[in-house]
Design an enzyme around this catalytic site. Sequence first.
Site, short mmCIF file in Angstrom:
data_model
loop_
_atom_site.label_atom_id
_atom_site.label_comp_id
_atom_site.label_asym_id
_atom_site.label_seq_id
_atom_site.Cartn_x
_atom_site.Cartn_y
_atom_site.Cartn_z
N ARG A 117 -6.84 -13.02 -17.85
CA ARG A 117 -6.39 -14.37 -17.56
C ARG A 117 -6.95 -15.08 -16.25
O ARG A 117 -7.16 -14.14 -15.34
CB ARG A 117 -4.96 -14.38 -17.43
CG ARG A 117 -4.60 -15.74 -17.02
CD ARG A 117 -2.73 -15.57 -17.00
NE ARG A 117 -2.48 -15.01 -15.60
CZ ARG A 117 -1.27 -14.90 -15.39
NH1 ARG A 117 -0.42 -15.25 -16.15
NH2 ARG A 117 -1.09 -14.39 -14.21
N HIS A 142 0.89 -1.17 -0.05
CA HIS A 142 0.10 0.18 -0.05
C HIS A 142 0.83 1.19 0.14
O HIS A 142 0.76 2.25 -0.68
CB HIS A 142 -0.94 -0.02 1.20
CG HIS A 142 -2.21 -0.55 0.79
ND1 HIS A 142 -2.27 -1.90 1.44
CD2 HIS A 142 -3.23 -0.43 0.43
CE1 HIS A 142 -3.62 -2.42 1.23
NE2 HIS A 142 -4.33 -1.39 0.47
N GLU A 158 3.09 -22.00 -21.58
CA GLU A 158 4.19 -21.54 -20.74
C GLU A 158 4.85 -22.61 -19.96
O GLU A 158 5.57 -22.60 -19.16
CB GLU A 158 3.55 -20.57 -19.45
CG GLU A 158 2.42 -20.75 -18.91
CD GLU A 158 1.92 -19.89 -17.83
OE1 GLU A 158 2.66 -18.93 -17.64
OE2 GLU A 158 0.71 -19.91 -17.29
N ASN A 169 7.89 -15.86 -19.04
CA ASN A 169 8.62 -15.89 -17.91
C ASN A 169 8.65 -17.27 -17.20
O ASN A 169 9.51 -17.70 -16.65
CB ASN A 169 7.36 -15.09 -16.80
CG ASN A 169 7.37 -13.74 -17.56
OD1 ASN A 169 8.27 -13.28 -18.49
ND2 ASN A 169 6.66 -12.95 -17.00
N ASP A 170 7.19 -17.82 -17.35
CA ASP A 170 7.42 -19.35 -17.04
C ASP A 170 8.02 -20.40 -17.86
O ASP A 170 8.55 -21.14 -17.38
CB ASP A 170 5.74 -19.77 -16.50
CG ASP A 170 5.30 -19.01 -15.29
OD1 ASP A 170 6.28 -19.30 -14.35
OD2 ASP A 170 4.40 -18.71 -14.86
N CYS A 207 3.14 -12.81 -24.29
CA CYS A 207 2.86 -11.81 -23.23
C CYS A 207 4.26 -11.82 -22.12
O CYS A 207 3.85 -11.08 -21.07
CB CYS A 207 1.49 -12.11 -22.39
SG CYS A 207 1.11 -13.45 -21.81
N ARG A 227 -3.81 -9.73 -15.28
CA ARG A 227 -3.71 -10.75 -14.45
C ARG A 227 -4.80 -10.41 -13.45
O ARG A 227 -4.96 -9.30 -12.91
CB ARG A 227 -2.39 -10.78 -13.70
CG ARG A 227 -1.27 -11.04 -14.74
CD ARG A 227 0.19 -10.66 -13.92
NE ARG A 227 1.46 -11.35 -14.62
CZ ARG A 227 1.88 -10.68 -15.48
NH1 ARG A 227 2.04 -9.19 -15.84
NH2 ARG A 227 3.02 -11.21 -16.03
N ARG A 257 11.95 -19.03 -11.01
CA ARG A 257 12.19 -17.57 -11.58
C ARG A 257 12.34 -16.70 -10.40
O ARG A 257 12.57 -15.49 -10.89
CB ARG A 257 11.00 -17.29 -12.21
CG ARG A 257 9.56 -17.35 -11.73
CD ARG A 257 8.35 -17.15 -12.44
NE ARG A 257 7.86 -15.72 -12.67
CZ ARG A 257 6.81 -15.63 -13.35
NH1 ARG A 257 5.97 -16.78 -13.87
NH2 ARG A 257 6.10 -14.40 -13.51
C1 PEP Z 1 4.45 -15.77 -17.98
O1 PEP Z 1 4.65 -16.67 -17.24
O2 PEP Z 1 5.34 -15.13 -18.99
C2 PEP Z 1 3.39 -14.64 -17.75
C3 PEP Z 1 3.19 -13.69 -18.49
O3 PEP Z 1 2.64 -15.04 -16.67
P1 PEP Z 1 3.05 -14.74 -15.36
O4 PEP Z 1 4.53 -13.77 -15.03
O5 PEP Z 1 2.00 -13.90 -14.63
O6 PEP Z 1 3.21 -15.86 -14.51
MG MG Z 2 2.94 -17.48 -16.14
#
Ligand code: PEP
Ligand code: MG
Length: 571
Positions: free
Chosen positions: A333, A190, A432, A455-456, A503, A297, A466
């Site tokens: 999502r 916050h 992912e 990312n995943d 994404c 998200r 990660r």
């Molecule tokens: C990802 O995994 O690339 C992704 C966009 O989702 P998040 O980062 O929310 O896991």
């Molecule tokens: Mg992800």
Amino acid sequence: MKKLRGISASPGIGIGKAKKLDSEFFIFKKEEKRIKSKNVENEIKKFYESVKKTEDEILKIKLNIEKIAGKEYSEIFSFYISLLKDKKLIERVVNLIKKEKVSAGTAIKKFIENLSNQLLEKDNFLRDKRKEIFDIFEKVFFNLSGKTEKLNEIKNGIIVAKDLSPTQTVSIDKRYIKGFVTCVGTSTSHTAIIAKSLEIPAVVGVADAMEEIKENDTILIDGYDGIVIVNPTSVEIEKIKIKEEEIKQTKKKIYILKNKETITLDKKRIKLYANIEFPEEVESVIKYGAEGIGLFRTEYLYLKRNDLPSEEEQFLSYKKITEKMEGKPIIIRTIDVGGDKFISAFQGPKELHSFLGLRGIRFSLEKKDIFLTQIKAILKASYFGDLKIMFPMITTKEEVIEAKKIVEIAKNELNKKNVRFKENIEIGIMIETPSAVLVSDDIAKEVDFFSIGSNDLIQYTLAIDRVSEKLSYLYQPCHPSILKLIKLTIENAKKNNIKVSICGEMASNPEIACLMIGLGLEELSMAPLAIPYVKEKIIKNYYYKMKEIAEKIINFDSHESIINFLKKNLN
Ligand code: PEP
Ligand code: MG
């Protein structure tokens, strides 16, 4: 000169003298003001007046934060108000005045002191909310004594504190205070969100700030990158001035590029979308010129609370965004908890490797009631714009089929109640996990689109957590294995005539974005702020060149050689 690293909580540069703040300072003063019996009533009256004054102030702050940051962030202030209206709490102070014959101020101090020891009382509420109770009664104390809060006593000051409460943060007067550093906190706390709304530069999570910074040290805060420099050299100050100038130029760039089409020199049209985590970010989506939201998200609805969001609450939130986007596409999502995000309303067993556990769609299929509520809320909002549904963390085709069944159940329930929604709403999945990539030809037949969650995908392919700092050197978006998986995903999407985009964070890198286009993507989604940079790169380059680069690079053997090649061969 010393450089401390923290988390960027609010962008901006601030230079000033350190003002160290111990937010719990007043209760440690041991003075005790006793009163005569005849003055008891008067002290109680003063206490009530101060409570009322505090309530009025907090209400004003609440309305202000609601206006600039949204209702979600002003809720904490509603909670403060509810504490001030809590008869049991108020009576505790009143009783202290009466029984111990002390002034209202002393009674508040005693009350707070008791709370500190009262991990004591087996009162869960008092224990859990001690910090907030402390915070708000501190404010009552200040109002009572008429003393100004320590925060704004210094001109050109940088506040250094272990933590700042939301009320303390909103009390900062930008005319005097040039920024703040705290030892704890995250970019979504916050305090950070309020600092951002009020445009006060801030760095949080600087664990050793209280030890490393001395009172009156000169402090330079770089709120863009989460860096704090203690007693900077003139060179450092000069550098930061250059950085500020560059940022000004970027702002200009945003303005110039905002309404320009994203099109390569040889006229290939590309679409850039934005990733967001909070509804308030819609302002940035529009400001940076995104053509839609490629990833919304939705975890924010579930985190930091003990209950679950109702269908109505979710519906209103999705509807608000949909209306603000004025018909532009939005991919919502479904809940992706697990991994590093947990919801208090669901206390599952602790998992050793939570990223490999009950995460994303696995959670939703386990907790179908929670999932169904969310799907109904999205469907209802779909009537007001161009919404699409996306499932996270898919590894098998069966999960997609199961999840789609829930969408059907939701549609039937809404139809029965004559609720309007978009019947042919598009359904897509995140690609992912390596497994999803390898069966993407099959899964493509079940969905309308893929969105590559790099990312995943990187984490699961290279087998690195990660969030592990130690392994960050292995977090390589252009590792040949990742590029091969992305290529295969795009091929399978195209073969099955469905849309495909990316994404994950890697799309925010302008050179890598061009490589993605070369590999066949026409839609990319990224942090809103990255859009002008990626757009600028795309419009300076040829599509045929991006394809040539991608064809060559796919046979390279390392992340580094790929990055170097991209840098050398793109304008
Ligand atoms: C990802 O995994 O690339 C992704 C966009 O989702 P998040 O980062 O929310 O896991
Ligand atoms: Mg992800």
